[in-house]
Design an enzyme around this catalytic site. Structure first.
Site, PDB file in Angstrom:
ATOM      1  N   ASP A  72      14.083  24.248 -59.070  1.00  0.00           N
ATOM      2  CA  ASP A  72      13.866  25.380 -58.169  1.00  0.00           C
ATOM      3  C   ASP A  72      12.356  25.587 -58.104  1.00  0.00           C
ATOM      4  OD1 ASP A  72      13.422  27.828 -57.011  1.00  0.00           O
ATOM      5  OD2 ASP A  72      14.946  28.897 -58.157  1.00  0.00           O
ATOM      6  N   GLU A 132      27.204  28.618 -36.315  1.00  0.00           N
ATOM      7  CA  GLU A 132      27.824  28.129 -37.563  1.00  0.00           C
ATOM      8  C   GLU A 132      28.020  26.621 -37.500  1.00  0.00           C
ATOM      9  OE1 GLU A 132      31.342  30.378 -38.410  1.00  0.00           O
ATOM     10  OE2 GLU A 132      30.210  32.217 -38.692  1.00  0.00           O
ATOM     11  N   ARG A 174      10.677  34.815 -44.881  1.00  0.00           N
ATOM     12  CA  ARG A 174      11.551  34.943 -46.048  1.00  0.00           C
ATOM     13  C   ARG A 174      12.768  34.058 -45.831  1.00  0.00           C
ATOM     14  NH1 ARG A 174       9.239  38.791 -48.638  1.00  0.00           N
ATOM     15  NH2 ARG A 174      10.644  38.486 -50.370  1.00  0.00           N
ATOM     16  N   TYR A 193      24.697  32.729 -32.381  1.00  0.00           N
ATOM     17  CA  TYR A 193      25.556  32.266 -33.483  1.00  0.00           C
ATOM     18  C   TYR A 193      25.595  30.749 -33.475  1.00  0.00           C
ATOM     19  CZ  TYR A 193      28.017  35.450 -36.516  1.00  0.00           C
ATOM     20  OH  TYR A 193      28.333  36.295 -37.538  1.00  0.00           O
ATOM     21  N   THR A 215      12.178  28.760 -52.027  1.00  0.00           N
ATOM     22  CA  THR A 215      12.019  29.774 -50.992  1.00  0.00           C
ATOM     23  C   THR A 215      10.983  29.220 -50.008  1.00  0.00           C
ATOM     24  OG1 THR A 215      10.311  30.852 -52.282  1.00  0.00           O
ATOM     25  CG2 THR A 215      12.533  31.759 -52.460  1.00  0.00           C
ATOM     26  N   LYS A 263       6.690  32.026 -50.212  1.00  0.00           N
ATOM     27  CA  LYS A 263       5.695  32.279 -51.270  1.00  0.00           C
ATOM     28  C   LYS A 263       4.462  31.431 -50.957  1.00  0.00           C
ATOM     29  CE  LYS A 263       9.073  33.748 -54.709  1.00  0.00           C
ATOM     30  NZ  LYS A 263      10.453  33.325 -54.389  1.00  0.00           N
TER      31      LYS A 263
HETATM   32  N1  DSN Z   1      11.294  38.108 -56.830  1.00  0.00           N
HETATM   33  C1  DSN Z   1      10.700  36.789 -56.902  1.00  0.00           C
HETATM   34  C2  DSN Z   1       9.400  36.822 -57.606  1.00  0.00           C
HETATM   35  O1  DSN Z   1       8.703  37.799 -57.491  1.00  0.00           O
HETATM   36  O2  DSN Z   1       9.057  35.874 -58.282  1.00  0.00           O
HETATM   37  C3  DSN Z   1      11.620  35.837 -57.488  1.00  0.00           C
HETATM   38  O3  DSN Z   1      12.844  35.924 -56.850  1.00  0.00           O
END
Ligand code: DSN
Length: 424
Positions: free
Chosen positions: A193, A49, A228, A47, A219, A222
């Site tokens: 974003d 925080e 993730r 933990y 994110t 990707k």
């Molecule tokens: N689910 C993601 C995507 O496939 O683009 C976006 O959050």
């Protein structure tokens, strides 16, 4: 404890599915073994925080170092002056920014989900559309592209407090400079974003929003090819334009507001095992080989788009600048829906997702389009020549979707192709 053979059996099945299939979901990728090792480490037990060196728990001297390294590496990767690596996902990162910048019912202006935007940019079924008051910009019908200058008309009419750039199925680059000018003229904060193209931005292949936007979210799983998770960054920190003050009356810096919006604003304890995996992935992205990978992602996307076009499919906006493309199936086959295409391709071990197209006539559960992306296949080593093969296999399956014998043959061709590019 007895080994949980049920769950580990399912994990083995999932590995087999990933190995034998062609993964074309634009938001997925395959992380390295060391990224997975960091995620499966003892750091999950801790933990922590708070922020590094300012925690609410003892025993944080090691995770402090891990989190410091993750922050330093992501700042170096994007040229940021500040970063918070704790958001559990891109949605959590956006929730934190909105909590920091907005009050309930404040106006936001985002890219329409139906044109390629994201749920967290104001959709009525998401917190962003329920807590705040959204309006949207979209693409032009004739070009499939955003006309950035037209966004100003909406900003003038709506006076949003936050303007959001970014998408989940838009294949063209963004004009962050123009958006910042619009934001400044209309007293709005500008959020980019970059969840989808962040890796390509880090590699210098697309416009970098850091010099232009007040705050950036992404994110990490990707194109960035990490675990993730999410991250928030800032190109330049500044005194908080919302005028928030500390208990002693000092005006807070924007970065302080953002840190507070992550914890305690929207999250509890950070996932230090995931933060370690983010640090590993950021380190991999700083390696010179990552630039070559990103160039290949774009080259593969362009090769796939052109092969699909030659087979009679219509790519929205006519092509791609990044890692993905959105295909309107109607000009090729008026009867073929996104839902049927997704199911048919899943049956032959090609994984894609159905996707609404701009000015969609069908429901989001059916759709007239599909989205294809190349980050995952590129990680496996496929190049332009294989993109032509993949396009041919997609087309063969879709054209023969009622013919089980042909579908069986396509599936074995997919499996043979993917066996030449082993994963792990
Ligand atoms: N689910 C993601 C995507 O496939 O683009 C976006 O959050």
């Amino acid at each position: 404890m007895k080994k949980d053979t049920t769950i580990f059996g399912l994990i083995d099945q999932e590995l087999d599915r990933q190995q034998r299939g062609a993964e074309l979901i634009a938001s997925e990728n395959f992380v390295s073994q060391q990224v997975m090792d960091a995620m499966g480490s003892v750091l999950t037990n801790k933990y922590a925080e708070g922020l590094p060196h300012k925690r609410y728990y003892g025993g944080c001297e090691i995770v402090d170092q891990v989190e410091d390294i993750a922050i330093d590496r992501v700042k170096q990767l994007f040229g940021a002056t500040w970063a918070n690596v704790q958001p559990h996902s891109g949605s959590q990162a956006n929730a934190a920014v909105m909590l920091g910048v907005l009050k309930p019912h404040d106006k936001i202006l985002g890219f329409d989900l139906a044109h390629g935007g994201h749920l967290t940019h104001g959709s009525s079924v998401n917190f962003s559309g329920k807590i705040y008051t959204p309006s949207f910009y979209g693409v032009e019908k004739e070009t499939g592209r955003i006309d950035f200058n037209k966004i100003e008309d909406i900003a003038r009419k709506e006076s949003p407090k936050l303007i959001i750039a970014g998408a989940s199925s838009y294949s063209r680059d963004w004009d962050y400079k123009t958006l910042r000018e619009i934001a400044d003229r209309n007293n709005a904060i500008l959020l980019a974003d970059i969840s989808h193209p962040s890796g390509l931005i880090a590699a210098g292949l697309l416009n970098n929003p850091l010099p232009h936007c007040h705050v950036i979210t992404s994110t990490t799983h990707k194109t960035l090819r990490g675990p993730r998770g999410g991250v928030i960054m800032m190109g330049e920190d500044f005194e908080n334009p919302m005028g928030y003050t500390t208990m002693k009356g000092r005006v807070k810096r924007f970065s302080e507001v953002m840190d507070g919006a992550v914890f305690p604003g929207t999250q509890g304890g950070p996932l230090e095992h995931v933060i370690a995996a983010k640090a590993v992935a950021f380190g991999e992205a700083l390696d010179s080989s990552y630039g070559a990978y990103c160039k290949q992602v774009v080259a593969n996307a362009q090769a796939l788009a052109s092969a699909m076009t030659n087979l009679g499919y219509e790519i929205i906006s006519g092509g791609t600048d990044n890692h993905l493309m959105l295909i309107d199936l109607r000009p090729k086959d008026a009867e073929l829906t996104g839902k049927t295409a997704e199911k048919t391709l899943e049956h032959v071990d090609i994984t894609i997702n159905k996707n609404a197209v701009p000015f969609e006539t069908r429901s989001p559960m059916v759709t007239s389009g599909i989205r294809l992306g190349t980050p995952a296949l590129t990680t496996r080593g496929l190049k332009e020549a294989e993109m032509g093969l993949i396009a041919g296999l997609i087309n063969k399956a879709l054209e023969n979707r009622e013919n089980e014998a042909i579908l069986k043959q396509v599936k074995s061709e997919v499996n043979e192709l993917m066996a030449q590019f082993p994963l792990y």
